[in-house]
Write an enzyme that holds these catalytic residues in place. Structure first.
Site, PDB file in Angstrom:
ATOM      1  N   SER A  95      43.778  43.255  32.818  1.00 27.04           N
ATOM      2  CA  SER A  95      44.876  42.402  33.284  1.00 27.04           C
ATOM      3  C   SER A  95      45.991  42.375  32.234  1.00 27.04           C
ATOM      4  CB  SER A  95      44.327  41.007  33.619  1.00 27.04           C
ATOM      5  OG  SER A  95      45.267  40.248  34.337  1.00 27.04           O
ATOM      6  N   ASP A 234      41.768  43.423  44.656  1.00 26.53           N
ATOM      7  CA  ASP A 234      42.451  42.955  43.451  1.00 26.53           C
ATOM      8  C   ASP A 234      43.798  42.315  43.757  1.00 26.53           C
ATOM      9  OD1 ASP A 234      43.152  42.717  40.688  1.00 26.53           O
ATOM     10  OD2 ASP A 234      42.154  44.614  40.252  1.00 26.53           O
ATOM     11  N   HIS A 261      39.837  41.094  41.080  1.00 22.56           N
ATOM     12  CA  HIS A 261      40.447  41.190  39.755  1.00 22.56           C
ATOM     13  C   HIS A 261      39.391  41.184  38.649  1.00 22.56           C
ATOM     14  CE1 HIS A 261      43.985  41.262  37.295  1.00 22.56           C
ATOM     15  NE2 HIS A 261      43.689  40.131  36.676  1.00 22.56           N
TER      16      HIS A 261
END
Length: 290
Positions: A95, A234, A261
């Site tokens: 991320s 995601d 995610h």
């Protein structure tokens, strides 16, 4: 020590000549949600390092908003690398950590053996476009509720928070029920000042210092072996990650079909199969990666 005055926390797991430095998400999150790595990496002969970035729970948390920029965090990563004596290592970022990984590789890839970008696209504009595409799939009443509170700037309103969690987080962050304890602890320890300064109030409203970040053109300069991992569900677009794979010449794209995610949890077997296969292929010199 970073910036000659702050302390950041690191911890080594395992003992091997194959070394990996991890960059957590957020910004302002912690290393805690990487605890599942202990079940897979050391057994595969990978020594890895937890690292809480400045402002995160295990590290110093100065009250200085001028510190929370992409450029300063990138330089912090280089200071940590040098302090740990890492060279010819794997840099893993998830991320926001994936964004830092891209930034680091563009300036310091001479130190890298390989790069792993997990659950991150190549620009914030691309992310915002896709997450709002997901938002448009919500029922009209839900979208109206979000808009009502956003118009008033009441992002902490319980009803608003409930919608964000139930409609976005449980579908597109982690699809397990209940969420694993390491993820819950990470969110409990999230430094909201860092997160709000760099990102903004939440995943839908990006107003922070990284809102203009875009590396679509520059990523072609990344030449080290690169793994790009994304979850089918995601908050990042699978198509974006595939496009990144086309632009980064020596790269491989892995899609976790059941994952979101935090696909290292909700599609764990696929996630670590692909990550460990990538490391094995780099270690044995198997090319091309595609």
């Amino acid at each position: 020590q970073v910036d000659d005055k702050y302390n950041v926390w690191t911890k080594k797991i395992g003992n091997s000549s194959t070394k990996m430095l991890t960059l957590h998400g957020g910004p302002g999150a912690t290393h805690e949600y990487f605890e599942c790595f202990e079940d897979f990496l050391p057994q595969a002969g990978i020594e890895f390092y937890y690292y809480d970035q400045l402002g995160s729970a295990y590290s110093d948390q100065p009250k200085d908003k001028s510190l929370w920029t992409v450029e300063r965090f990138r330089e912090e990563v280089e200071q940590v690398r040098a302090s740990l004596g890492l060279d010819g290592f794997y840099l893993y970022g998830q991320s926001w950590g994936g964004m830092l990984g891209i930034e680091y590789a563009l300036k310091y890839q001479r130190h890298l053996k390989a790069l792993i970008i997990s659950n991150m696209t190549a620009s914030i504009a691309s992310y915002v476009k896709y997450v709002n595409k997901l938002r448009q799939k919500f029922p009209v009443k839900i979208r109206e509720t979000l808009k009502k509170y956003e118009t008033k700037g009441e992002y902490d309103a319980p009803e608003y928070q409930e919608v964000v969690f139930k409609k976005l987080y449980t579908k597109h962050f982690c699809r397990l029920d209940p969420w694993p304890d390491p993820i819950m602890r990470m969110f409990k320890h999230l430094n909201t000042e860092v997160y709000n300064t760099v990102n903004g109030p939440n995943e839908f409203v990006v107003t922070g210092t990284y809102k203009e970040w875009d590396r679509w053109k520059e990523i072609r300069a990344i030449k080290v072996p690169t793994l790009l991992i994304v979850g089918r569900h995601d908050t990042m677009s699978v198509e974006d990650i595939q496009e990144m794979g086309k632009r980064i010449s020596n790269s491989r794209v892995a899609i976790c079909e059941k994952g979101a995610h935090f696909s290292m949890y909700d599609d764990q077997q696929t996630y670590f199969h692909e990550l460990l296969r990538f490391v094995r292929d780099v270690e044995t010199g198997r090319v091309p990666l595609r």
